[in-house]
Design an enzyme around this catalytic site. Structure first.
Site, PDB file in Angstrom:
ATOM      1  CB  CYS A   1      -9.266  43.424 -24.218  1.00  0.00           C
ATOM      2  SG  CYS A   1     -10.047  42.268 -23.064  1.00  0.00           S
TER       3      CYS A   1
ATOM      4  CG  HIS B   1      -8.059  46.553 -21.673  1.00  0.00           C
ATOM      5  ND1 HIS B   1      -9.418  46.706 -21.505  1.00  0.00           N
ATOM      6  CD2 HIS B   1      -7.799  45.242 -21.474  1.00  0.00           C
ATOM      7  CE1 HIS B   1      -9.949  45.527 -21.225  1.00  0.00           C
ATOM      8  NE2 HIS B   1      -8.990  44.628 -21.201  1.00  0.00           N
TER       9      HIS B   1
ATOM     10  CG  ASN C   1     -11.562  43.229 -18.725  1.00  0.00           C
ATOM     11  OD1 ASN C   1     -11.990  44.009 -19.563  1.00  0.00           O
ATOM     12  ND2 ASN C   1     -10.645  42.319 -19.017  1.00  0.00           N
TER      13      ASN C   1
END
Length: 336
Positions: free
Chosen positions: A114, A263, A293
């Site tokens: 991530c 993020h 995501n």
């Protein structure tokens, strides 16, 4: 010392939309359950044979290159961030070099999940600042759908993730008042197994072991595991710390932030950070509702969309921040 600035942005997501209602037909879940915990309404999944991590990265890169005005022949280096490469090795950076017809430039693959795009931007920024390279292509791309457990057993993870790619061209500038002002990177490996895919790997679970085991169907070592509450609690702390670190390094206040691109891990995390820093809705950009995501791709996709929608203008102070598996986290502060 030179400075680096983003001269072009692009993103690509597959056409195939997977809604929460679609997932509820194959997983014991509901639209309400997913939105309450993550804020996600839908995500994109590739159709096998149509897209790969590399092909999506290339599509995003072509858009970024066209917008930057930088010719393929002028790209000096490639940094590709992903946790889902097409092959175990080599990484997708070299495939991009081939597909875009670049010179025999270096290609670096970044495996920071991530935080991958933030790490990749930091690497590219340093190469440009020191004068080694003039134009660097940075890509974040993920195909996660084919690695998810799309059953009720895996719903805590599988409803969250999506596929997509984003790209940026970083170019040399002699104007130190604009561009990337600073980057800040951290890790805390003691929590590595709180968000992990264990296999295939060389740390006790060799591929040969997996192939020889009889009970492959119940082997969960190749599926993503996440200690959700623990990750959430650490994320909100580290997000806040690394954003504040970036501001202090540049003598900036929270009120100086024109746009925060976090993020897209979980809308609740973004909302927590927004509330903590007392930022209004125009100062934070979220698109996890549409894409889920997308890990290393989430920041460049969101950054591109925010720019396309006119939410980022010349002279704005833009902050990127990420937290994820590793644990790793980081931030980028730039003057647009």
């Amino acid at each position: 010392m030179y400075n680096s600035k983003i001269t072009g942005l692009g993103y690509y997501v597959p056409d195939h939309v997977v809604t929460n209602e679609d997932l509820s037909k194959i997983i014991e879940t509901t639209d309400e359950w997913i939105q309450e915990r993550t804020g996600i309404q839908e995500r994109r999944h590739i159709i096998r044979g149509e897209d790969t991590t590399t092909s999506m990265g290339v599509k995003a890169a072509k858009i970024a290159l066209e917008r930057s005005g930088v010719a393929n022949t002028d790209i000096d280096f490639v940094v590709f961030a992903t946790l889902s490469p097409d092959y175990y090795f080599p990484g997708p950076g070299v495939a991009v070099q081939k597909e875009l017809g670049l010179r025999t430039v270096g290609a670096l693959d970044v495996r920071n999940q991530c935080s991958g795009f933030v790490y990749a931007v930091s690497v590219a920024d340093q190469y440009i600042k020191t004068g080694m390279y003039k134009n660097i292509l940075v890509i974040g791309s993920e195909v996660q759908s084919i690695g998810l457990d799309m059953t009720t057993r895996g719903r805590g993870v599988s409803v969250i993730f999506g596929d997509g790619a984003g790209a940026a061209v970083l170019s040399r500038s002699e104007d130190n008042s604009t561009g990337i002002l600073s980057t800040h990177l951290h890790s805390e490996g003691q929590h590595a197994e709180e968000l992990i895919v264990k296999a295939p790997g060389m740390g006790g679970r060799w591929v040969t072991d997996i192939l020889n085991e009889e009970d492959k169907e119940n082997d969960e070592s190749y599926l993503p595991y996440m200690n959700g509450q623990f990750v959430f609690k650490n994320a909100v702390v580290r997000f806040a710390e690394v954003i504040q670190e970036g501001l202090e390094a540049n003598n900036l206040q929270v009120s100086d932030i024109d746009m925060l691109i976090p993020h897209q891990a979980n809308l609740r995390i973004s909302q927590f950070i927004q509330h903590k820093f007392k930022l209004n809705d125009d100062q934070v950009f979220n698109n996890i509702q549409k894409y889920g995501n997308t890990t290393a791709a989430s920041i460049p996709i969101a950054l591109t969309e925010a720019w396309e929608q006119g939410k980022i203008k010349s002279g704005d102070t833009v902050v990127l921040a990420a937290f994820g598996s590793g644990f790793t986290w980081g931030s980028v502060v730039m003057k647009w």
